[in-house]
Design a protein around this motif. Sequence first.
Motif, PDB file in Angstrom:
ATOM      1  N   LEU A 150      -6.747   9.346 -10.723  1.00 36.32           N
ATOM      2  CA  LEU A 150      -7.720   9.971 -11.608  1.00 36.32           C
ATOM      3  C   LEU A 150      -8.287   8.952 -12.595  1.00 36.32           C
ATOM      4  N   SER A 151      -7.427   8.183 -13.219  1.00 32.50           N
ATOM      5  CA  SER A 151      -7.904   7.223 -14.218  1.00 32.50           C
ATOM      6  C   SER A 151      -8.794   6.158 -13.576  1.00 32.50           C
ATOM      7  N   GLY A 152      -8.442   5.735 -12.383  1.00 30.29           N
ATOM      8  CA  GLY A 152      -9.271   4.750 -11.687  1.00 30.29           C
ATOM      9  C   GLY A 152     -10.648   5.289 -11.373  1.00 30.29           C
ATOM     10  N   ARG A 153     -10.701   6.505 -10.889  1.00 32.54           N
ATOM     11  CA  ARG A 153     -11.996   7.110 -10.544  1.00 32.54           C
ATOM     12  C   ARG A 153     -12.823   7.403 -11.788  1.00 32.54           C
ATOM     13  N   ARG A 166       0.860  -1.178   0.000  1.00 29.91           N
ATOM     14  CA  ARG A 166       0.000   0.000   0.000  1.00 29.91           C
ATOM     15  C   ARG A 166       0.892   1.222   0.000  1.00 29.91           C
ATOM     16  N   GLY A 167       0.906   1.907  -1.103  1.00 30.81           N
ATOM     17  CA  GLY A 167       1.770   3.067  -1.203  1.00 30.81           C
ATOM     18  C   GLY A 167       1.023   4.223  -1.825  1.00 30.81           C
ATOM     19  N   ARG A 168       1.750   5.239  -2.131  1.00 32.00           N
ATOM     20  CA  ARG A 168       1.171   6.403  -2.769  1.00 32.00           C
ATOM     21  C   ARG A 168       0.992   6.110  -4.249  1.00 32.00           C
ATOM     22  N   HIS A 169      -0.170   6.430  -4.736  1.00 33.40           N
ATOM     23  CA  HIS A 169      -0.445   6.268  -6.150  1.00 33.40           C
ATOM     24  C   HIS A 169      -0.300   7.622  -6.824  1.00 33.40           C
ATOM     25  N   SER A 170       0.086   7.591  -8.090  1.00 31.81           N
ATOM     26  CA  SER A 170       0.227   8.842  -8.819  1.00 31.81           C
ATOM     27  C   SER A 170      -1.142   9.488  -8.998  1.00 31.81           C
ATOM     28  N   PHE A 217     -11.086  10.840 -27.298  1.00 30.88           N
ATOM     29  CA  PHE A 217      -9.628  10.925 -27.335  1.00 30.88           C
ATOM     30  C   PHE A 217      -9.040  10.846 -25.923  1.00 30.88           C
ATOM     31  N   LEU A 218      -9.583  11.606 -25.002  1.00 31.80           N
ATOM     32  CA  LEU A 218      -9.060  11.602 -23.627  1.00 31.80           C
ATOM     33  C   LEU A 218      -9.368  10.292 -22.901  1.00 31.80           C
ATOM     34  N   MET A 219     -10.536   9.725 -23.152  1.00 30.15           N
ATOM     35  CA  MET A 219     -10.917   8.487 -22.468  1.00 30.15           C
ATOM     36  C   MET A 219     -10.041   7.312 -22.882  1.00 30.15           C
ATOM     37  N   VAL A 220      -9.557   7.318 -24.110  1.00 28.44           N
ATOM     38  CA  VAL A 220      -8.684   6.231 -24.560  1.00 28.44           C
ATOM     39  C   VAL A 220      -7.484   6.100 -23.620  1.00 28.44           C
ATOM     40  N   PHE A 221      -6.874   7.212 -23.262  1.00 31.08           N
ATOM     41  CA  PHE A 221      -5.680   7.168 -22.410  1.00 31.08           C
ATOM     42  C   PHE A 221      -6.023   6.771 -20.980  1.00 31.08           C
ATOM     43  N   LEU A 222      -7.127   7.290 -20.460  1.00 31.93           N
ATOM     44  CA  LEU A 222      -7.522   6.929 -19.101  1.00 31.93           C
ATOM     45  C   LEU A 222      -7.890   5.455 -18.995  1.00 31.93           C
ATOM     46  N   ILE A 223      -8.654   4.986 -19.946  1.00 33.09           N
ATOM     47  CA  ILE A 223      -9.072   3.585 -19.908  1.00 33.09           C
ATOM     48  C   ILE A 223      -7.875   2.661 -20.128  1.00 33.09           C
ATOM     49  N   GLN A 237      -4.741   3.187 -19.312  1.00 35.86           N
ATOM     50  CA  GLN A 237      -3.936   3.153 -18.086  1.00 35.86           C
ATOM     51  C   GLN A 237      -4.587   2.240 -17.065  1.00 35.86           C
ATOM     52  N   SER A 238      -5.889   2.368 -16.911  1.00 39.12           N
ATOM     53  CA  SER A 238      -6.606   1.522 -15.968  1.00 39.12           C
ATOM     54  C   SER A 238      -6.536   0.055 -16.393  1.00 39.12           C
ATOM     55  N   GLN A 239      -6.653  -0.206 -17.686  1.00 39.89           N
ATOM     56  CA  GLN A 239      -6.565  -1.566 -18.213  1.00 39.89           C
ATOM     57  C   GLN A 239      -5.174  -2.147 -17.990  1.00 39.89           C
ATOM     58  N   ASN A 240      -4.135  -1.353 -18.211  1.00 43.10           N
ATOM     59  CA  ASN A 240      -2.761  -1.823 -17.978  1.00 43.10           C
ATOM     60  C   ASN A 240      -2.559  -2.217 -16.528  1.00 43.10           C
ATOM     61  N   LYS A 241      -3.060  -1.405 -15.625  1.00 51.67           N
ATOM     62  CA  LYS A 241      -2.921  -1.688 -14.193  1.00 51.67           C
ATOM     63  C   LYS A 241      -3.671  -2.972 -13.824  1.00 51.67           C
ATOM     64  N   ASP A 242      -4.906  -3.112 -14.313  1.00 51.34           N
ATOM     65  CA  ASP A 242      -5.676  -4.316 -14.029  1.00 51.34           C
ATOM     66  C   ASP A 242      -5.002  -5.557 -14.600  1.00 51.34           C
ATOM     67  N   SER A 243      -4.485  -5.445 -15.819  1.00 48.39           N
ATOM     68  CA  SER A 243      -3.813  -6.567 -16.464  1.00 48.39           C
ATOM     69  C   SER A 243      -2.573  -6.984 -15.666  1.00 48.39           C
ATOM     70  N   LEU A 244      -1.801  -6.018 -15.228  1.00 43.78           N
ATOM     71  CA  LEU A 244      -0.611  -6.318 -14.437  1.00 43.78           C
ATOM     72  C   LEU A 244      -0.988  -7.009 -13.128  1.00 43.78           C
ATOM     73  N   ALA A 245      -2.037  -6.536 -12.474  1.00 48.24           N
ATOM     74  CA  ALA A 245      -2.482  -7.154 -11.224  1.00 48.24           C
ATOM     75  C   ALA A 245      -2.934  -8.592 -11.452  1.00 48.24           C
ATOM     76  N   ILE A 246      -3.641  -8.839 -12.537  1.00 47.68           N
ATOM     77  CA  ILE A 246      -4.095 -10.200 -12.840  1.00 47.68           C
ATOM     78  C   ILE A 246      -2.900 -11.111 -13.116  1.00 47.68           C
ATOM     79  N   HIS A 247      -1.914 -10.613 -13.867  1.00 50.04           N
ATOM     80  CA  HIS A 247      -0.717 -11.419 -14.140  1.00 50.04           C
ATOM     81  C   HIS A 247       0.013 -11.765 -12.848  1.00 50.04           C
ATOM     82  N   ILE A 248       0.117 -10.823 -11.950  1.00 46.61           N
ATOM     83  CA  ILE A 248       0.789 -11.078 -10.674  1.00 46.61           C
ATOM     84  C   ILE A 248       0.030 -12.130  -9.870  1.00 46.61           C
ATOM     85  N   LYS A 249      -1.292 -12.025  -9.842  1.00 48.95           N
ATOM     86  CA  LYS A 249      -2.101 -13.007  -9.111  1.00 48.95           C
ATOM     87  C   LYS A 249      -1.955 -14.401  -9.724  1.00 48.95           C
TER      88      LYS A 249
END
Length: 180
Positions: A26-29, A17-21, A76-82, A84-96
Motif C-alpha cells: 500500500l505505501s509503495g503504491r 522475491r517474497g510476499r510483501h506486507s 498526517f496519514l501521508m507522513v507514515f506512508l512516505i 515507510q517507503s523511505q525506510n525501505k528505499d534507504s535500506l535497499a540503497i545501504h544493501i547495494k
Amino acid sequence: MKEAPSGARTRPRIRLRGRHSVFDRLSGRVTAWVGSPWAFLLALLAVLVWAATGPLYHFSETWQIVINTGTTIVTFLMVFLIQQSQNKDSLAIHIKLNELLAAHELASNRVVAVEDLDEQELQILRAFYCELARRAAEGGGVKESHSLDEAQELANRKHGLRHGERATKRANREAAVSGE
C-alpha cells in the motif's frame, strides 16, 4: 553458514522475491501515485473547488475548517506512508552500497554497514575521510588513493622513500669519499 555434506560451506538461502506486507504494498503504491502529476492535479482541483465554494458558504468558519481538517488528515496519514517507503528505499540503497564495498578489492570494508554507527563514531569516520581528502589533495588529486588504509600505506611508502633516498644518497657519498 551451513555445512554441506562434503564438508564445504554453502551460502545461506536468501529469498529475494517474497510476499510483501499489505502495508508495504500500500505505501509503495500510494507514494508512487501521490508523486504523480495526476495526484497534483486532483489536489489542485480540490483546492479550486473549495475556493470556488467560498462565496456560497459566505467564507464561514465551517468552510475554512473543511480544508484545514482535510489537509491535516491527509498530511498526517501521508507522513507514515512516505516514511515507510523511505525506510525501505534507504535500506535497499545501504544493501547495494555494502555489496559494492564488499566486492571491490580496493574499497575499505570499514564502512560496510556504517549506518549502524552512532553519531560520535560517524564523526570520527568523517574525520578520517577528511584526512584522506587532504592527503589526496597533497598527492595530486582525489583519484590518487582509494581507502584510508591505502592512503596510510602510500604515505608510509612516501615517507620511507624520502628517508630511504637520503640514506642511499648518504651511503653513495660515503662510498665516493672512501673510494669504494
